[in-house]
Design a protein around this motif. Structure first.
Motif, PDB file in Angstrom:
ATOM      1  N   ALA A 234       0.842  -1.210   0.000  1.00  0.00           N
ATOM      2  CA  ALA A 234       0.000   0.000   0.000  1.00  0.00           C
ATOM      3  C   ALA A 234       0.876   1.258   0.000  1.00  0.00           C
TER       4      ALA A 234
ATOM      5  N   ASP B 298       1.247   4.139  -2.911  1.00  0.00           N
ATOM      6  CA  ASP B 298       0.765   5.437  -2.468  1.00  0.00           C
ATOM      7  C   ASP B 298      -0.735   5.429  -2.158  1.00  0.00           C
ATOM      8  N   LEU B 299      -1.205   4.362  -1.542  1.00  0.00           N
ATOM      9  CA  LEU B 299      -2.633   4.255  -1.220  1.00  0.00           C
ATOM     10  C   LEU B 299      -2.944   4.900   0.135  1.00  0.00           C
ATOM     11  N   ASP B 300      -4.203   5.280   0.270  1.00  0.00           N
ATOM     12  CA  ASP B 300      -4.707   5.800   1.546  1.00  0.00           C
ATOM     13  C   ASP B 300      -5.034   4.569   2.421  1.00  0.00           C
ATOM     14  N   PHE B 301      -4.414   4.475   3.604  1.00  0.00           N
ATOM     15  CA  PHE B 301      -4.598   3.277   4.448  1.00  0.00           C
ATOM     16  C   PHE B 301      -6.042   3.131   4.941  1.00  0.00           C
ATOM     17  N   GLY B 302      -6.829   4.210   4.826  1.00  0.00           N
ATOM     18  CA  GLY B 302      -8.232   4.158   5.250  1.00  0.00           C
ATOM     19  C   GLY B 302      -9.168   3.724   4.136  1.00  0.00           C
ATOM     20  N   ASP B 303      -8.642   3.558   2.916  1.00  0.00           N
ATOM     21  CA  ASP B 303      -9.487   3.286   1.752  1.00  0.00           C
ATOM     22  C   ASP B 303      -9.580   1.774   1.526  1.00  0.00           C
TER      23      ASP B 303
ATOM     24  N   ARG C  71      -2.807   0.315  10.702  1.00  0.00           N
ATOM     25  CA  ARG C  71      -3.978   0.992  10.121  1.00  0.00           C
ATOM     26  C   ARG C  71      -4.727   0.107   9.138  1.00  0.00           C
TER      27      ARG C  71
ATOM     28  N   ALA D 215       1.745   1.589   9.259  1.00  0.00           N
ATOM     29  CA  ALA D 215       0.742   1.344   8.208  1.00  0.00           C
ATOM     30  C   ALA D 215      -0.001   0.028   8.464  1.00  0.00           C
TER      31      ALA D 215
END
Ligand code: DC
Length: 237
Positions: A54, A58-63, A109, A106
């Motif tokens: 992730a 470059d992903l959003d850990f909340g997505d 999360r 990360a």
């Protein structure tokens, strides 16, 4: 209890070790695996590997939907070693990289997401389906293998866990004992309070609190728990 019947197939015993970060689960799991000739599987490394991917993407850990899309083309392999596991992410050895601080944060999360946990748990069940494993994590005795023959919940006061970890880390100016303790408390809180499979002891787990115990005492106590629950012929050594 000896061999467990799941449908028609029998399997060897499973030893589940759960507990908060820094309690010494990996050391205990590696020791018991060597002692009794079992495979040692560190499930936290799987969450770490996906978290690393992730980060790389470059992903959003909340997505969660984006993380699930990523998971669909991700292959995580655990290779049990004498000490701990080698971790392969899409065939590449990331064993060291997944221990870095950014991946640790990360992983904490990404591991809150229910669908992602289901994806992990399915793979962990497949890995342990034949038994003869020591599996270590947060939800092994409660969610992954609720029928495990041996369940140990290894705990210790956050200050003690932080102190031990501080003395294992190479010193840098940015990392103090206080910052490690604060970080552990934050991860504990996320693990214990998430909606899906929160960190907690299974009702039938043996709770070992290592706060005032030496490493040797903890390992001896763990061996005794295993011997009390698994008939000798099923322990290889
Ligand atoms: O055990 P560890 O520190 O390597 O775990 C990394 C992260 O993964 C940690 O924040 C909690 C999470 N985890 C989890 O939610 N369930 C597991 N079975 C194992 C780890």
């Amino acid at each position: 209890m000896s061999e467990t019947t799941t449908g028609t197939a029998k399997r060897l015993p499973i030893i589940a070790i759960d507990g908060p970060a820094g309690a010494g689960k990996s050391t205990m799991a590696a020791h018991l695996a060597r002692r009794f000739g079992f495979l040692n599987l560190e499930t936290g490394a799987m969450y770490r590997a996906l978290a690393l991917k992730a980060i790389e993407n470059d992903l959003d850990f909340g997505d969660e939907p984006a993380l699930m899309e990523l998971a669909a083309y991700t292959r995580i392999t655990l290779q049990p070693q004498f000490e701990g596991n080698r971790v392969l992410l899409d065939g590449v050895d990331v064993s060291r990289r997944v221990r870095d601080e950014d991946v640790t944060a990360a992983a904490s999360r990404v591991s809150v997401h229910p669908q992602l946990r289901t994806w992990m748990v399915d793979q962990q069940r497949a890995l342990g389906s034949k038994g003869g494993v020591v599996m270590e994590g947060r939800d092994i005795g409660t969610a992954v293998f609720p029928d495990a023959e041996v369940k140990i919940f290894l705990d210790a006061a956050p200050e003690v866990r932080g102190n031990r970890r501080y003395h294992q880390t190479s010193p840098t100016k940015a990392v103090t004992e206080e910052s490690i303790i604060a970080d552990l408390k934050e991860r504990d809180s996320r693990d214990r309070n998430r909606a899906e499979s929160p960190l907690k002891a299974a009702e039938d787990a043996v709770i070992l609190d290592s706060t005032a115990m030496t490493l040797n005492e903890v390992l001896t106590a763990a061996e005794e728990v295993v011997r009390a629950h698994v008939p000798e012929p099923l322990l290889h050594k």
